[in-house]
Write a protein that holds these residues in place. Structure first.
Motif, PDB file in Angstrom:
ATOM      1  N   SER A  45       0.846  -1.202   0.000  1.00 16.65           N
ATOM      2  CA  SER A  45       0.000   0.000   0.000  1.00 16.65           C
ATOM      3  C   SER A  45       0.878   1.246   0.000  1.00 16.65           C
ATOM      4  O   SER A  45       1.796   1.349   0.805  1.00 16.65           O
ATOM      5  CB  SER A  45      -0.914   0.040   1.229  1.00 16.65           C
ATOM      6  OG  SER A  45      -1.800  -1.059   1.262  1.00 16.65           O
ATOM      7  N   PHE A  46       0.620   2.154  -0.927  1.00 13.19           N
ATOM      8  CA  PHE A  46       1.214   3.497  -0.906  1.00 13.19           C
ATOM      9  C   PHE A  46       0.502   4.339  -1.954  1.00 13.19           C
ATOM     10  O   PHE A  46      -0.307   3.836  -2.732  1.00 13.19           O
ATOM     11  CB  PHE A  46       2.736   3.474  -1.129  1.00 13.19           C
ATOM     12  CG  PHE A  46       3.175   3.036  -2.506  1.00 13.19           C
ATOM     13  CD1 PHE A  46       3.405   3.962  -3.502  1.00 13.19           C
ATOM     14  CD2 PHE A  46       3.389   1.689  -2.788  1.00 13.19           C
ATOM     15  CE1 PHE A  46       3.831   3.572  -4.761  1.00 13.19           C
ATOM     16  CE2 PHE A  46       3.799   1.281  -4.042  1.00 13.19           C
ATOM     17  CZ  PHE A  46       4.023   2.230  -5.027  1.00 13.19           C
ATOM     18  N   SER A  47       0.789   5.618  -1.980  1.00  8.31           N
ATOM     19  CA  SER A  47       0.161   6.515  -2.947  1.00  8.31           C
ATOM     20  C   SER A  47       1.223   7.377  -3.606  1.00  8.31           C
ATOM     21  O   SER A  47       2.335   7.541  -3.093  1.00  8.31           O
ATOM     22  CB  SER A  47      -0.888   7.400  -2.262  1.00  8.31           C
ATOM     23  OG  SER A  47      -0.286   8.216  -1.285  1.00  8.31           O
ATOM     24  N   VAL A  48       0.870   7.915  -4.764  1.00  8.61           N
ATOM     25  CA  VAL A  48       1.741   8.829  -5.507  1.00  8.61           C
ATOM     26  C   VAL A  48       0.947  10.092  -5.780  1.00  8.61           C
ATOM     27  O   VAL A  48      -0.088  10.048  -6.444  1.00  8.61           O
ATOM     28  CB  VAL A  48       2.217   8.207  -6.838  1.00  8.61           C
ATOM     29  CG1 VAL A  48       3.201   9.140  -7.527  1.00  8.61           C
ATOM     30  CG2 VAL A  48       2.850   6.824  -6.604  1.00  8.61           C
ATOM     31  N   ASP A  49       1.418  11.212  -5.261  1.00  2.25           N
ATOM     32  CA  ASP A  49       0.730  12.479  -5.445  1.00  2.25           C
ATOM     33  C   ASP A  49       0.955  13.021  -6.851  1.00  2.25           C
ATOM     34  O   ASP A  49       1.963  12.701  -7.507  1.00  2.25           O
ATOM     35  CB  ASP A  49       1.210  13.512  -4.427  1.00  2.25           C
ATOM     36  CG  ASP A  49       0.765  13.182  -3.016  1.00  2.25           C
ATOM     37  OD1 ASP A  49      -0.189  12.390  -2.866  1.00  2.25           O
ATOM     38  OD2 ASP A  49       1.370  13.701  -2.064  1.00  2.25           O
ATOM     39  N   GLN A  50       0.040  13.842  -7.303  1.00  2.00           N
ATOM     40  CA  GLN A  50       0.178  14.444  -8.627  1.00  2.00           C
ATOM     41  C   GLN A  50       1.439  15.309  -8.671  1.00  2.00           C
ATOM     42  O   GLN A  50       1.698  16.103  -7.775  1.00  2.00           O
ATOM     43  CB  GLN A  50      -1.039  15.296  -8.959  1.00  2.00           C
ATOM     44  CG  GLN A  50      -1.005  15.851 -10.375  1.00  2.00           C
ATOM     45  CD  GLN A  50      -2.351  16.398 -10.811  1.00  2.00           C
ATOM     46  OE1 GLN A  50      -3.330  16.287 -10.103  1.00  2.00           O
ATOM     47  NE2 GLN A  50      -2.396  16.988 -11.995  1.00  2.00           N
ATOM     48  N   GLY A  51       2.227  15.126  -9.730  1.00  2.00           N
ATOM     49  CA  GLY A  51       3.454  15.881  -9.900  1.00  2.00           C
ATOM     50  C   GLY A  51       4.650  15.309  -9.174  1.00  2.00           C
ATOM     51  O   GLY A  51       5.761  15.840  -9.291  1.00  2.00           O
TER      52      GLY A  51
END
Length: 330
Positions: A45-51
Motif C-alpha cells: 500500500s502506498f500513494s503517488v501524489d500528482q506531480g
C-alpha cells in the motif's frame, strides 16, 4: 503537489503453476505435493501524489516490475485495489476505464525487446493515437514530428526501423510511444538500466524536462539508489514483495531506519569512501515460492529478534512522512 493521483491499497499478486497430471495423481495418493505459488507482491500500500516522482527500489526478484505492471493495468492484482484520483479502477465503466488506461502508461526496461522490429517508428509511436482517435489522421504526421522532437529525435527518423537505432535512441522511442497518448502518469521500469552511464544521464535529464513541461507524475522503478537519489522526491524500499520503508529521498539517505535499507545504502558508491571494503548483504534473497515466516528479511538481518521469525511487522510511521516495517522500532 495535490491529492493522490494513484493510490495502491493492499495489493497482492500471486502466480500459480497448477500441478500436472502426475502431480495430481501423487497428491490424491497422499503426497504433500501442491501447486507452486509465487508470492510476487504481498499486501503493498502506498500513494503517488500528482506531480511527484516516487522511486521504487529493491533487489532483482523483489516484485518491483510486477507491481509496476499492475499499476499500468498490464496485470490484474490477485487482491487489493488501485485507485485513480480516488476512484477504484476495477469499478469504472468500460469507457472510463479505457480513458484511465491511456492516462497511465509504462516505459519498459529493454528498449529493443519492447519495440516491434517489423514496424517503423511512425507506426510504433502513432498506432495508439490513431486507434484511440487522439489525433486526426490528417494531422498525424505533424503530431509525430512534435512528439519525436520532444524526446530529442529528428522527424526523419520516423521512417526507420528499431534495429537502425542505438540503445539511447530506442529508449527515446519508447518514451515517445508512451507520451503519444498524452498520459498523466508514467511507470518507468528500469528505464535506464540497459544504457551506458553517459546515456543514462541524458535520459534522466529528459525525464526531468518532461516532468516540468508536461506536468507528469512518475513511479520510477530501479535497483540503483544512486539514480533514484537524483530523480525521486520520495523513495519506497521493497523486499521480497513487501514494502519495508518509505520516506522523502533526503530522509532515506540521511537516516535510513530499516536494516535492509541501511545495508543497501552502504553499497552505494561514494567518492569519499575510497578505502571502504565491499561488504555484501549476508545470504541470498529467499525464494518467493516459499518466503520465510514473520519478517521476510530476518534470515539476513544482523539484528533479528525471536519475534521477527514469527510475526510480520506492520509498516508504521516512525516520523512525519517516514514509515518503516521493523520490530526494532517497537
Amino acid at each position: 503537489m495535490s491529492a493522490a493521483l494513484i493510490t495502491i491499497e493492499h495489493i497482492s499478486k500471486r502466480f500459480v503453476k497448477p500441478l500436472d497430471l502426475a502431480g495430481r495423481i501423487a497428491a490424491r495418493l497422499g503426497s504433500n505435493i501442491r501447486d507452486e505459488v509465487v508470492h510476487a507482491v504481498d499486501e503493498v500500500s502506498f500513494s503517488v501524489d500528482q506531480g511527484e516522482v516516487v522511486g521504487l527500489v529493491g533487489e532483482s526478484g523483489c516484485g518491483k516490475s510486477t507491481l509496476g505492471r499492475m499499476v499500468a493495468g498490464i496485470l490484474e492484482p490477485s487482491q487489493g485495489l488501485i485507485r485513480y484520483r480516488g476512484a477504484s479502477i476495477a469499478d469504472l465503466a468500460p469507457s472510463e476505464a479505457r480513458r484511465v488506461a491511456l492516462k497511465v502508461q509504462m516505459i519498459f526496461q529493454d528498449p529493443f525487446a519492447s519495440l516491434n522490429p517489423r514496424m517503423r517508428v511512425a507506426d510504433i509511436v502513432g498506432e495508439a493515437p490513431a486507434v484511440h482517435r487522439i489525433v486526426a489522421r490528417t494531422d498525424m504526421d505533424a503530431y509525430l514530428d512534435e512528439v519525436l522532437a520532444r524526446v530529442g529525435l529528428d522527424a526523419s527518423y520516423k521512417r526507420r526501423y528499431p534495429h537502425q537505432f542505438s540503445g539511447g535512441q530506442r529508449a527515446r522511442i519508447g518514451i515517445a510511444r508512451a507520451l503519444a497518448v498524452k498520459p498523466e502518469f508514467l511507470v518507468c521500469d528500469e528505464a535506464v538500466a540497459a544504457l551506458d552511464v553517459s546515456i543514462q544521464a541524458q535520459i534522466l535529464n529528459l525525464f526531468m524536462d518532461l516532468r516540468e513541461s508536461l506536468a507528469l507524475t512518475y513511479l520510477f522503478i530501479s535497483h540503483d539508489l544512486g539514480v533514484v537519489e537524483h530523480l525521486a522526491d520520495r523513495v519506497v524500499i521493497m523486499y521480497l514483495g513487501r514494502i519495508v520503508e518509505s520516506a522523502r529521498t533526503e530522509e532515506i539517505f540521511r537516516a535510513p531506519n530499516h536494516p535492509y535499507t541501511q545495508a543497501l545504502l552502504t553499497q552505494v558508491p561514494r567518492l569519499e569512501a575510497r578505502r571502504m571494503s565491499f561488504q555484501p548483504i549476508v545470504g541470498e534473497i529467499p525464494s518467493p515460492l516459499d518466503p520465510p515466516p514473520g519478517c521476510h528479511f530476518h534470515p539476513r538481518c544482523p539484528h533479528a529478534l525471536p519475534r521477527c521469525r514469527e510475526v510480520a511487522p506492520e509498516l508504521k510511521e516512525i516520523a512525519p512522512g517516514h514509515a518503516a516495517a521493523c520490530h526494532l522500532n517497537d
